[in-house]
Motif scaffolding. Structure first.
Motif, PDB file in Angstrom:
ATOM      1  N   VAL A  55       0.863  -1.180   0.000  1.00 13.02           N
ATOM      2  CA  VAL A  55       0.000   0.000   0.000  1.00 13.02           C
ATOM      3  C   VAL A  55       0.897   1.226   0.000  1.00 13.02           C
ATOM      4  O   VAL A  55       1.751   1.371   0.881  1.00 13.02           O
ATOM      5  CB  VAL A  55      -0.934   0.010   1.231  1.00 13.02           C
ATOM      6  CG1 VAL A  55      -1.780   1.272   1.251  1.00 13.02           C
ATOM      7  CG2 VAL A  55      -1.796  -1.246   1.243  1.00 13.02           C
ATOM      8  N   LEU A  56       0.734   2.068  -0.999  1.00 10.90           N
ATOM      9  CA  LEU A  56       1.459   3.325  -1.092  1.00 10.90           C
ATOM     10  C   LEU A  56       0.475   4.452  -0.808  1.00 10.90           C
ATOM     11  O   LEU A  56      -0.719   4.196  -0.648  1.00 10.90           O
ATOM     12  CB  LEU A  56       2.127   3.446  -2.463  1.00 10.90           C
ATOM     13  CG  LEU A  56       3.323   2.478  -2.557  1.00 10.90           C
ATOM     14  CD1 LEU A  56       2.929   1.231  -3.285  1.00 10.90           C
ATOM     15  CD2 LEU A  56       4.500   3.144  -3.181  1.00 10.90           C
ATOM     16  N   ALA A 127       7.722  -9.727  -6.735  1.00 11.29           N
ATOM     17  CA  ALA A 127       8.878  -8.849  -6.586  1.00 11.29           C
ATOM     18  C   ALA A 127       8.519  -7.410  -6.951  1.00 11.29           C
ATOM     19  O   ALA A 127       8.926  -6.468  -6.257  1.00 11.29           O
ATOM     20  CB  ALA A 127      10.034  -9.347  -7.454  1.00 11.29           C
ATOM     21  N   TYR A 128       7.752  -7.229  -8.014  1.00  9.99           N
ATOM     22  CA  TYR A 128       7.319  -5.893  -8.415  1.00  9.99           C
ATOM     23  C   TYR A 128       6.515  -5.237  -7.287  1.00  9.99           C
ATOM     24  O   TYR A 128       6.737  -4.078  -6.940  1.00  9.99           O
ATOM     25  CB  TYR A 128       6.480  -5.955  -9.689  1.00  9.99           C
ATOM     26  CG  TYR A 128       5.938  -4.611 -10.091  1.00  9.99           C
ATOM     27  CD1 TYR A 128       6.707  -3.734 -10.853  1.00  9.99           C
ATOM     28  CD2 TYR A 128       4.659  -4.198  -9.694  1.00  9.99           C
ATOM     29  CE1 TYR A 128       6.219  -2.483 -11.201  1.00  9.99           C
ATOM     30  CE2 TYR A 128       4.173  -2.957 -10.042  1.00  9.99           C
ATOM     31  CZ  TYR A 128       4.957  -2.100 -10.797  1.00  9.99           C
ATOM     32  OH  TYR A 128       4.469  -0.861 -11.138  1.00  9.99           O
ATOM     33  N   VAL A 129       5.592  -5.984  -6.711  1.00 20.38           N
ATOM     34  CA  VAL A 129       4.770  -5.476  -5.608  1.00 20.38           C
ATOM     35  C   VAL A 129       5.670  -5.005  -4.473  1.00 20.38           C
ATOM     36  O   VAL A 129       5.561  -3.873  -3.995  1.00 20.38           O
ATOM     37  CB  VAL A 129       3.777  -6.556  -5.115  1.00 20.38           C
ATOM     38  CG1 VAL A 129       3.165  -6.185  -3.778  1.00 20.38           C
ATOM     39  CG2 VAL A 129       2.687  -6.798  -6.163  1.00 20.38           C
ATOM     40  N   HIS A 130       6.576  -5.843  -4.042  1.00 24.58           N
ATOM     41  CA  HIS A 130       7.398  -5.529  -2.878  1.00 24.58           C
ATOM     42  C   HIS A 130       8.437  -4.445  -3.149  1.00 24.58           C
ATOM     43  O   HIS A 130       8.820  -3.719  -2.225  1.00 24.58           O
ATOM     44  CB  HIS A 130       8.052  -6.792  -2.327  1.00 24.58           C
ATOM     45  CG  HIS A 130       7.055  -7.696  -1.687  1.00 24.58           C
ATOM     46  ND1 HIS A 130       7.164  -9.060  -1.735  1.00 24.58           N
ATOM     47  CD2 HIS A 130       5.920  -7.434  -0.994  1.00 24.58           C
ATOM     48  CE1 HIS A 130       6.134  -9.597  -1.100  1.00 24.58           C
ATOM     49  NE2 HIS A 130       5.367  -8.629  -0.639  1.00 24.58           N
ATOM     50  N   VAL A 134      10.344   1.249  -3.169  1.00 21.39           N
ATOM     51  CA  VAL A 134      11.701   1.641  -3.529  1.00 21.39           C
ATOM     52  C   VAL A 134      11.663   2.421  -4.844  1.00 21.39           C
ATOM     53  O   VAL A 134      12.262   3.492  -4.971  1.00 21.39           O
ATOM     54  CB  VAL A 134      12.632   0.412  -3.645  1.00 21.39           C
ATOM     55  CG1 VAL A 134      14.019   0.811  -4.134  1.00 21.39           C
ATOM     56  CG2 VAL A 134      12.704  -0.329  -2.318  1.00 21.39           C
ATOM     57  N   ARG A 135      10.924   1.907  -5.831  1.00 15.79           N
ATOM     58  CA  ARG A 135      10.807   2.576  -7.121  1.00 15.79           C
ATOM     59  C   ARG A 135      10.253   3.987  -6.994  1.00 15.79           C
ATOM     60  O   ARG A 135      10.628   4.872  -7.746  1.00 15.79           O
ATOM     61  CB  ARG A 135       9.895   1.781  -8.046  1.00 15.79           C
ATOM     62  CG  ARG A 135      10.634   0.837  -8.962  1.00 15.79           C
ATOM     63  CD  ARG A 135       9.770   0.353 -10.077  1.00 15.79           C
ATOM     64  NE  ARG A 135       9.173  -0.942 -10.080  1.00 15.79           N
ATOM     65  CZ  ARG A 135       9.390  -1.978  -9.326  1.00 15.79           C
ATOM     66  NH1 ARG A 135      10.219  -1.918  -8.349  1.00 15.79           N
ATOM     67  NH2 ARG A 135       8.783  -3.118  -9.501  1.00 15.79           N
ATOM     68  N   HIS A 136       9.346   4.171  -6.048  1.00 11.95           N
ATOM     69  CA  HIS A 136       8.738   5.488  -5.850  1.00 11.95           C
ATOM     70  C   HIS A 136       9.557   6.384  -4.925  1.00 11.95           C
ATOM     71  O   HIS A 136       9.154   7.513  -4.648  1.00 11.95           O
ATOM     72  CB  HIS A 136       7.309   5.342  -5.311  1.00 11.95           C
ATOM     73  CG  HIS A 136       6.343   4.912  -6.354  1.00 11.95           C
ATOM     74  ND1 HIS A 136       5.784   5.786  -7.247  1.00 11.95           N
ATOM     75  CD2 HIS A 136       5.852   3.690  -6.663  1.00 11.95           C
ATOM     76  CE1 HIS A 136       4.981   5.128  -8.062  1.00 11.95           C
ATOM     77  NE2 HIS A 136       5.010   3.850  -7.725  1.00 11.95           N
ATOM     78  N   GLY A 137      10.683   5.887  -4.426  1.00 12.82           N
ATOM     79  CA  GLY A 137      11.570   6.694  -3.606  1.00 12.82           C
ATOM     80  C   GLY A 137      11.130   6.865  -2.156  1.00 12.82           C
ATOM     81  O   GLY A 137      11.646   7.728  -1.450  1.00 12.82           O
ATOM     82  N   HIS A 138      10.218   6.028  -1.689  1.00 15.14           N
ATOM     83  CA  HIS A 138       9.762   6.123  -0.298  1.00 15.14           C
ATOM     84  C   HIS A 138      10.787   5.539   0.681  1.00 15.14           C
ATOM     85  O   HIS A 138      10.871   5.982   1.827  1.00 15.14           O
ATOM     86  CB  HIS A 138       8.423   5.417  -0.111  1.00 15.14           C
ATOM     87  CG  HIS A 138       7.310   6.035  -0.878  1.00 15.14           C
ATOM     88  ND1 HIS A 138       6.869   7.315  -0.659  1.00 15.14           N
ATOM     89  CD2 HIS A 138       6.533   5.548  -1.884  1.00 15.14           C
ATOM     90  CE1 HIS A 138       5.875   7.596  -1.481  1.00 15.14           C
ATOM     91  NE2 HIS A 138       5.657   6.530  -2.226  1.00 15.14           N
ATOM     92  N   VAL A 139      11.515   4.525   0.246  1.00  8.49           N
ATOM     93  CA  VAL A 139      12.519   3.853   1.075  1.00  8.49           C
ATOM     94  C   VAL A 139      13.673   3.389   0.190  1.00  8.49           C
ATOM     95  O   VAL A 139      13.549   3.354  -1.037  1.00  8.49           O
ATOM     96  CB  VAL A 139      11.916   2.633   1.823  1.00  8.49           C
ATOM     97  CG1 VAL A 139      10.913   3.052   2.884  1.00  8.49           C
ATOM     98  CG2 VAL A 139      11.284   1.653   0.848  1.00  8.49           C
TER      99      VAL A 139
END
Length: 160
Positions: A55-56, A127-130, A134-139
């Motif tokens: 959840v983002l 893997a994409y879900v998890h 990271v892809r969105h720069g949150h962590v």
């Protein structure tokens, strides 16, 4: 991509994405407990297995598996949305939103879905879900994001 009413297949796993209309919203993480409850209530009414979920702030991704003999994944998602929407303070019921065209619904009208084809496709989508936070720069590391099933998998708890 909106839901195009292709038939879901019983017992299959599906990747899905759903977005809020307001792409600047943080509602999904601010109301994460309510979203979790909506999923649990929907699972009690119409069982399905959540293999992976993240959840983002303004959208979510997941992989879930329908039970054998049940092909109604679309209704599950609309039920989750309705349960979540009803819990939000100050939100008009979905029926009112449908009648009042000036009010914008919370969610985009459809959601993206993809039937998982095989074990490799399943692993790639989990893997994409998890990795999405990271892809969105949150962590920097997927395990740092608190709104992810990666923690259950890391503990060996398996699907939700």
């Amino acid at each position: 991509m909106p839901y195009d009413h292709r038939p879901w297949q019983p017992g299959n796993a599906y990747f899905f994405s759903a977005h809020l209309r307001d792409r600047q919203s943080r509602l999904l993480i601010e109301q994460a407990q309510g979203l979790r409850l909506a999923f649990r209530v929907a699972q009690l009414a119409r069982p399905f297995r959540i293999n992976a979920i993240v959840v983002l702030p303004d959208h979510l991704h997941g992989v879930w598996t329908l039970p054998e003999g049940d092909d109604d994944g679309h209704r599950r998602w609309t039920q989750i949305q309705a349960i979540f929407d009803r819990q939000l303070p100050g939100m008009p019921p979905r029926a009112v939103l449908r009648r009042d065209r000036t009010a914008r619904p919370l969610w985009h009208s459809g959601f993206r879905e993809h039937r998982i084809l095989d074990a490799e496709d399943f692993d790639r989508h989990v893997a994409y879900v998890h990795q999405n936070p990271v892809r969105h720069g949150h962590v920097r590391e997927a395990a740092e994001w608190p709104y992810s099933s990666i923690h259950r998998i890391a503990r060996g708890d398996g699907p939700c």
